[in-house]
Design a protein around this motif. Sequence first.
Motif, PDB file in Angstrom:
ATOM      1  N   ASN A 224       0.824  -1.206   0.000  1.00 49.65           N
ATOM      2  CA  ASN A 224       0.000   0.000   0.000  1.00 49.65           C
ATOM      3  C   ASN A 224       0.856   1.252   0.000  1.00 49.65           C
ATOM      4  N   GLY A 225       0.500   2.209  -0.847  1.00 46.43           N
ATOM      5  CA  GLY A 225       1.085   3.530  -0.741  1.00 46.43           C
ATOM      6  C   GLY A 225       0.433   4.297   0.397  1.00 46.43           C
ATOM      7  N   LEU A 226       1.006   5.438   0.753  1.00 46.96           N
ATOM      8  CA  LEU A 226       0.414   6.260   1.807  1.00 46.96           C
ATOM      9  C   LEU A 226      -0.847   6.933   1.299  1.00 46.96           C
ATOM     10  N   GLY A 227      -1.806   7.116   2.206  1.00 48.24           N
ATOM     11  CA  GLY A 227      -3.039   7.806   1.873  1.00 48.24           C
ATOM     12  C   GLY A 227      -2.871   9.316   1.968  1.00 48.24           C
ATOM     13  N   VAL A 228      -3.993  10.008   1.899  1.00 49.36           N
ATOM     14  CA  VAL A 228      -3.990  11.477   1.978  1.00 49.36           C
ATOM     15  C   VAL A 228      -4.004  11.852   3.457  1.00 49.36           C
ATOM     16  N   ILE A 229      -2.869  11.656   4.144  1.00 41.68           N
ATOM     17  CA  ILE A 229      -2.879  11.790   5.604  1.00 41.68           C
ATOM     18  C   ILE A 229      -3.041  13.243   6.062  1.00 41.68           C
ATOM     19  N   GLY A 230      -2.823  14.178   5.158  1.00 45.42           N
ATOM     20  CA  GLY A 230      -3.067  15.573   5.513  1.00 45.42           C
ATOM     21  C   GLY A 230      -4.533  15.894   5.687  1.00 45.42           C
ATOM     22  N   CYS A 231      -5.409  14.965   5.289  1.00 47.92           N
ATOM     23  CA  CYS A 231      -6.858  15.190   5.377  1.00 47.92           C
ATOM     24  C   CYS A 231      -7.523  14.404   6.494  1.00 47.92           C
ATOM     25  N   ILE A 232      -6.754  13.694   7.311  1.00 47.62           N
ATOM     26  CA  ILE A 232      -7.369  12.963   8.408  1.00 47.62           C
ATOM     27  C   ILE A 232      -7.748  13.960   9.518  1.00 47.62           C
ATOM     28  N   PRO A 233      -8.701  13.631  10.366  1.00 43.15           N
ATOM     29  CA  PRO A 233      -9.171  14.587  11.386  1.00 43.15           C
ATOM     30  C   PRO A 233      -8.063  15.176  12.257  1.00 43.15           C
ATOM     31  N   SER A 234      -7.047  14.390  12.606  1.00 43.34           N
ATOM     32  CA  SER A 234      -5.984  14.898  13.478  1.00 43.34           C
ATOM     33  C   SER A 234      -5.186  16.018  12.821  1.00 43.34           C
ATOM     34  N   GLU A 235      -5.156  16.045  11.487  1.00 48.46           N
ATOM     35  CA  GLU A 235      -4.477  17.125  10.769  1.00 48.46           C
ATOM     36  C   GLU A 235      -5.420  18.302  10.508  1.00 48.46           C
ATOM     37  N   ARG A 236      -6.658  18.009  10.149  1.00 51.44           N
ATOM     38  CA  ARG A 236      -7.620  19.085   9.894  1.00 51.44           C
ATOM     39  C   ARG A 236      -7.861  19.942  11.139  1.00 51.44           C
ATOM     40  N   VAL A 237      -7.900  19.287  12.303  1.00 48.78           N
ATOM     41  CA  VAL A 237      -8.250  20.001  13.532  1.00 48.78           C
ATOM     42  C   VAL A 237      -7.197  21.041  13.910  1.00 48.78           C
ATOM     43  N   LYS A 238      -6.011  20.927  13.333  1.00 53.66           N
ATOM     44  CA  LYS A 238      -4.943  21.892  13.622  1.00 53.66           C
ATOM     45  C   LYS A 238      -5.163  23.215  12.901  1.00 53.66           C
ATOM     46  N   LYS A 239      -6.061  23.224  11.926  1.00 56.23           N
ATOM     47  CA  LYS A 239      -6.321  24.430  11.137  1.00 56.23           C
ATOM     48  C   LYS A 239      -7.686  25.024  11.502  1.00 56.23           C
ATOM     49  N   GLN A 240      -7.709  26.330  11.621  1.00 58.71           N
ATOM     50  CA  GLN A 240      -8.965  27.020  11.926  1.00 58.71           C
ATOM     51  C   GLN A 240     -10.012  26.740  10.854  1.00 58.71           C
ATOM     52  N   THR A 241      -9.554  26.617   9.620  1.00 59.89           N
ATOM     53  CA  THR A 241     -10.459  26.398   8.491  1.00 59.89           C
ATOM     54  C   THR A 241     -10.888  24.943   8.334  1.00 59.89           C
ATOM     55  N   GLU A 242     -10.256  24.050   9.088  1.00 58.40           N
ATOM     56  CA  GLU A 242     -10.508  22.605   9.004  1.00 58.40           C
ATOM     57  C   GLU A 242     -10.144  22.037   7.641  1.00 58.40           C
ATOM     58  N   GLU A 243      -9.262  22.729   6.932  1.00 57.51           N
ATOM     59  CA  GLU A 243      -8.814  22.253   5.633  1.00 57.51           C
ATOM     60  C   GLU A 243      -7.697  21.226   5.797  1.00 57.51           C
ATOM     61  N   CYS A 244      -7.388  20.534   4.696  1.00 57.02           N
ATOM     62  CA  CYS A 244      -6.321  19.527   4.721  1.00 57.02           C
ATOM     63  C   CYS A 244      -4.949  20.196   4.849  1.00 57.02           C
ATOM     64  N   ASN A 245      -4.013  19.467   5.394  1.00 55.70           N
ATOM     65  CA  ASN A 245      -2.615  19.898   5.442  1.00 55.70           C
ATOM     66  C   ASN A 245      -1.979  19.494   4.115  1.00 55.70           C
ATOM     67  N   GLU A 246      -1.904  20.442   3.201  1.00 60.48           N
ATOM     68  CA  GLU A 246      -1.443  20.118   1.850  1.00 60.48           C
ATOM     69  C   GLU A 246       0.051  19.812   1.800  1.00 60.48           C
ATOM     70  N   GLU A 247       0.818  20.351   2.736  1.00 60.61           N
ATOM     71  CA  GLU A 247       2.242  20.002   2.789  1.00 60.61           C
ATOM     72  C   GLU A 247       2.397  18.510   3.071  1.00 60.61           C
ATOM     73  N   ALA A 248       1.626  18.005   4.024  1.00 60.98           N
ATOM     74  CA  ALA A 248       1.675  16.574   4.355  1.00 60.98           C
ATOM     75  C   ALA A 248       1.241  15.743   3.158  1.00 60.98           C
ATOM     76  N   ASN A 249       0.190  16.174   2.477  1.00 63.57           N
ATOM     77  CA  ASN A 249      -0.278  15.435   1.300  1.00 63.57           C
ATOM     78  C   ASN A 249       0.775  15.404   0.202  1.00 63.57           C
ATOM     79  N   ASN A 250       1.425  16.523  -0.018  1.00 66.63           N
ATOM     80  CA  ASN A 250       2.471  16.596  -1.036  1.00 66.63           C
ATOM     81  C   ASN A 250       3.621  15.651  -0.706  1.00 66.63           C
ATOM     82  N   TRP A 251       3.977  15.579   0.559  1.00 71.20           N
ATOM     83  CA  TRP A 251       5.065  14.675   0.974  1.00 71.20           C
ATOM     84  C   TRP A 251       4.667  13.213   0.788  1.00 71.20           C
ATOM     85  N   CYS A 252       3.404  12.902   1.108  1.00 62.51           N
ATOM     86  CA  CYS A 252       2.935  11.527   0.896  1.00 62.51           C
ATOM     87  C   CYS A 252       3.021  11.157  -0.583  1.00 62.51           C
TER      88      CYS A 252
END
Length: 367
Positions: A224-252
Amino acid sequence: MASKNFRESFFFLILAFFCLFMMNFSFSEAQMVPAVFVFGDSLVDVGNNNHLHISIAKADFPHNGVDFPTKKPTGRFSNGKNAADFLAEKVGLPTSPPYLSLKNNKNRASLIMNGVSFASGGAGILNGTDQARHQAIPMTKQVDYYAIVYQDLVRQLGSSGAQQHLSKSLFAVVIGSNDMFDYLGSSDLRKKHTPQQFFSLMTTTLKEQLKRLYGNGARKFVINGLGVIGCIPSERVKKQTEECNEEANNWCSQYNDGLKSMLKELKSELSGLSYSYFDTYSVMHNIIQNPSAYGFTEVKEACCGLGKLKAKVPCVPISTYCSNRSDHVFWDLYHPTQATARIFVDTIFDGPSQYTFPVNVRHLVAV
């Protein structure tokens, strides 16, 4: 009268043998591979961490398991079954038991024949992740344990028999997310390695472990490759906008590219090796972008937890959990629901080359 009784007894004896034969025939028809061996992290842990006494990475408490057949927590980080369970079902086998549950089992020899799970919540490709999670079984140790199982199989089946058994078995590897979380959260790691250096370290380390498995009989890998981990709740909750962490997604995405290249190299280097790579990233991204097409209505909030997005507090007994688990992509702040895991396995097993390549698992089994 005695003769009649004998004839009736003989008839029922023949009938019983015929029924047993048909039962065995049916089972062998349904069973597509001899065994499934599972390596990885909490996405496929089926209870190994239950046996790690000081580990905090455990799921052996409610509300985990609320939708499992027994309705009880099993050590799976899920409301029900996870990807390891669904893969086993697909190939007609029971779920591979946790290795640590077998260590002192007198019947271990018979229990390992259909496969073993070495997966451990918190585990990573690199050994550092288990230190961050206060005890897990890292990939290197999982492969060490497999080497012990391999020797057990050789003792039972002989060297050539074990090789034949293992060459037709599946070796599923679902790992790397915890390494990525470590890199995301560690300023020390980011000072020590550029992203490209760190991802290269992950792929080269994993390559060595896959080579070790190959040296002990493995030939068919499900990776399995890595999923879109920047979009899991633990990452979204860090942002006021509840958006995905695109840096994490890019790294994945970057890591996945390196992983795909490494697998191609490995296939060219090792005779008889075959694999099925699952593009978890694309399938997970599709689900998040178009949830209704997959039967989901909630892609941001976890089902079980407390606080914003139910991601401020993990899924523990004091947490609340949703009544509509099948509507949620995420069970807790890190892990998918049973419904999501089922979609992943359905796709890797029978999906198109767009998501699973060079072949899907059904074709891998037939190789």
